[in-house]
Design an enzyme around this catalytic site. Structure first.
Site, PDB file in Angstrom:
ATOM      1  N   ASN A  10      10.568  -7.368  13.059  1.00 48.01           N
ATOM      2  CA  ASN A  10       9.750  -6.990  11.904  1.00 48.01           C
ATOM      3  C   ASN A  10      10.561  -6.013  11.046  1.00 48.01           C
ATOM      4  O   ASN A  10      10.747  -4.864  11.425  1.00 48.01           O
ATOM      5  CB  ASN A  10       8.457  -6.335  12.407  1.00 48.01           C
ATOM      6  N   TRP A  11      11.010  -6.504   9.911  1.00 44.35           N
ATOM      7  CA  TRP A  11      11.884  -5.670   9.063  1.00 44.35           C
ATOM      8  C   TRP A  11      11.083  -4.683   8.210  1.00 44.35           C
ATOM      9  O   TRP A  11      11.649  -3.834   7.526  1.00 44.35           O
ATOM     10  CB  TRP A  11      12.752  -6.554   8.162  1.00 44.35           C
ATOM     11  N   LYS A  12       9.769  -4.822   8.214  1.00 44.91           N
ATOM     12  CA  LYS A  12       8.884  -3.933   7.435  1.00 44.91           C
ATOM     13  C   LYS A  12       9.366  -3.829   5.986  1.00 44.91           C
ATOM     14  O   LYS A  12       9.869  -4.802   5.438  1.00 44.91           O
ATOM     15  CB  LYS A  12       8.808  -2.555   8.086  1.00 44.91           C
ATOM     16  N   HIS A  96      -0.850  -5.709  12.100  1.00 44.74           N
ATOM     17  CA  HIS A  96       0.131  -4.671  12.480  1.00 44.74           C
ATOM     18  C   HIS A  96      -0.501  -3.292  12.320  1.00 44.74           C
ATOM     19  O   HIS A  96      -1.296  -3.061  11.407  1.00 44.74           O
ATOM     20  CB  HIS A  96       1.392  -4.788  11.609  1.00 44.74           C
ATOM     21  N   GLU A  98       0.499  -0.610  11.146  1.00 45.67           N
ATOM     22  CA  GLU A  98       0.666   0.052   9.845  1.00 45.67           C
ATOM     23  C   GLU A  98      -0.347  -0.488   8.840  1.00 45.67           C
ATOM     24  O   GLU A  98      -0.814   0.231   7.958  1.00 45.67           O
ATOM     25  CB  GLU A  98       2.113  -0.111   9.369  1.00 45.67           C
ATOM     26  N   GLU A 179       1.120  -3.323  20.874  1.00 46.32           N
ATOM     27  CA  GLU A 179       1.964  -2.286  20.305  1.00 46.32           C
ATOM     28  C   GLU A 179       1.206  -0.958  20.291  1.00 46.32           C
ATOM     29  O   GLU A 179       0.453  -0.682  19.339  1.00 46.32           O
ATOM     30  CB  GLU A 179       2.353  -2.652  18.868  1.00 46.32           C
ATOM     31  N   GLY A 185       8.025   3.156  16.160  1.00 44.35           N
ATOM     32  CA  GLY A 185       8.896   3.930  15.280  1.00 44.35           C
ATOM     33  C   GLY A 185       9.058   5.381  15.700  1.00 44.35           C
ATOM     34  O   GLY A 185       9.567   6.197  14.932  1.00 44.35           O
ATOM     35  N   SER A 225       9.268   0.841  19.844  1.00 44.69           N
ATOM     36  CA  SER A 225      10.563   1.449  20.172  1.00 44.69           C
ATOM     37  C   SER A 225      11.316   0.681  21.262  1.00 44.69           C
ATOM     38  O   SER A 225      11.942   1.280  22.125  1.00 44.69           O
ATOM     39  CB  SER A 225      10.394   2.922  20.560  1.00 44.69           C
ATOM     40  N   GLY A 246      10.826  -3.469  15.662  1.00 42.37           N
ATOM     41  CA  GLY A 246      10.945  -2.951  14.301  1.00 42.37           C
ATOM     42  C   GLY A 246      12.350  -2.451  14.051  1.00 42.37           C
ATOM     43  O   GLY A 246      13.267  -3.207  13.726  1.00 42.37           O
TER      44      GLY A 246
HETATM   45  C1  PEP Z   1       6.946  -2.745  14.922  1.00 43.34           C
HETATM   46  O1  PEP Z   1       7.100  -2.499  13.746  1.00 43.34           O
HETATM   47  O2  PEP Z   1       6.202  -3.684  15.242  1.00 43.34           O
HETATM   48  C2  PEP Z   1       7.656  -1.929  15.926  1.00 43.34           C
HETATM   49  C3  PEP Z   1       7.421  -2.149  17.190  1.00 43.34           C
HETATM   50  O3  PEP Z   1       8.520  -0.987  15.457  1.00 43.34           O
HETATM   51  P1  PEP Z   1       9.607  -0.151  16.325  1.00 43.34           P
HETATM   52  O4  PEP Z   1      10.343  -1.149  17.198  1.00 43.34           O
HETATM   53  O5  PEP Z   1      10.498   0.479  15.303  1.00 43.34           O
HETATM   54  O6  PEP Z   1       8.859   0.834  17.140  1.00 43.34           O
END
Ligand code: PEP
Length: 263
Positions: A10-12, A96, A98, A179, A185, A225, A246
């Site tokens: 997921n490049w957000k 997600h 966010e 998640e 993040g 993470s 992410g």
């Molecule tokens: C995500 O955005 O779904 C995610 C898990 O981010 P990260 O790996 O940076 O924690």
């Protein structure tokens, strides 16, 4: 039961046109012919076409980060499922954290999107996960149960012929990403045991909602993470069937190492 792992990037809201294309071409070179694991990347919507061009002919699928539940009309700023299909997406990430916690999406809204995406022929990654205070208050299972139950309300166990991929069963069409919000993040990863516990709970919930065969076949990714140095121990757990990544998906080397850790 051994399920084929599914790892998504997921490049957000990161990359620009050039860096998105070069990240995609680095990934094609490093892991574009991997067959043992399903791999997808979700670039920002404005770069989907450019990234899709680079991914053509590789085994890496293209995913949207979001969509709207109406087919078209006066929804300024939104993206329809047909638009995602039109630019070459096979799937879409929905719910997600966010979008839930920064942009205020509810379980009911997410459910409408899930139903629309599946009906349109897009596969879905449905994200669920608790906030830190909910975990500390012992509410993790309740929160995740509600998110799965409402998010998947009305989702059938199999699909009639629709979309480009034809008829498929639910486990091929929908993936759940667990998640924990406190791990996204932040650099703090759930321990493999913490993740496994929630994944097993989700699988038994799916057996209640559908049946044991669907519950056993449906993939549950871990996200939060995940990095090259903690991926293997997470993938080793019985109910962890891949990852939604992410930060580490923005570096070819890290994302490729995570995929190799699953092989
Ligand atoms: C995500 O955005 O779904 C995610 C898990 O981010 P990260 O790996 O940076 O924690």
């Amino acid at each position: 039961m051994s399920r084929k792992l599914f790892i998504g990037g997921n490049w957000k809201m990161n990359t620009d046109r050039d860096s998105a294309a070069s990240l995609a071409s680095g990934l094609v070179e490093a892991i574009g012919s991997v067959e043992e694991i399903d791999v997808a990347v979700a670039p920002p919507s404005v770069y989907l076409s450019a990234v899709g061009e680079v991914l053509k002919g590789s085994n890496i699928s293209l995913a949207g980060q979001n969509c709207w539940y109406e087919p078209n009309g006066a929804y300024t700023g939104e993206i329809s499922t047909d638009m995602l299909l039109d630019v070459g997406c096979d799937l879409v990430i929905l719910g997600h954290s966010e979008r839930r916690h920064v942009l205020g999406e509810t379980d009911e809204l997410i459910n409408r999107k899930v139903l629309k995406a599946l009906d349109a022929g897009l596969d879905v990654i449905l994200c669920v996960g608790e906030l830190l205070e909910q975990r500390q208050a012992g509410q993790t299972n309740d929160v995740v149960t509600r998110q799965v139950k409402i998010g998947m309300e009305g989702v059938p166990s199999s699909f009639s012929e629709k979309g480009e991929k034809g008829k498929k069963g639910l486990p091929e069409r929908l993936t759940i990403a667990y998640e924990p919000v406190w791990a996204i993040g932040t650099g703090v990863t759930a321990t493999p045991e913490q993740a496994q516990e929630v994944h097993a709970m989700i699988r038994s919930l799916l057996a209640d909602m559908y049946d044991r065969q669907i519950a056993d076949g449906l993939r549950i990714q871990y996200g939060g993470s995940m990095k090259p140095d903690n991926a293997a121990e997470l993938f080793a757990k019985d109910d962890i069937d891949g990852g939604l990544i992410g930060g580490a998906s923005l570096k070819v080397e890290d994302f490729a190492s995570i995929i190799k850790a699953g092989m």
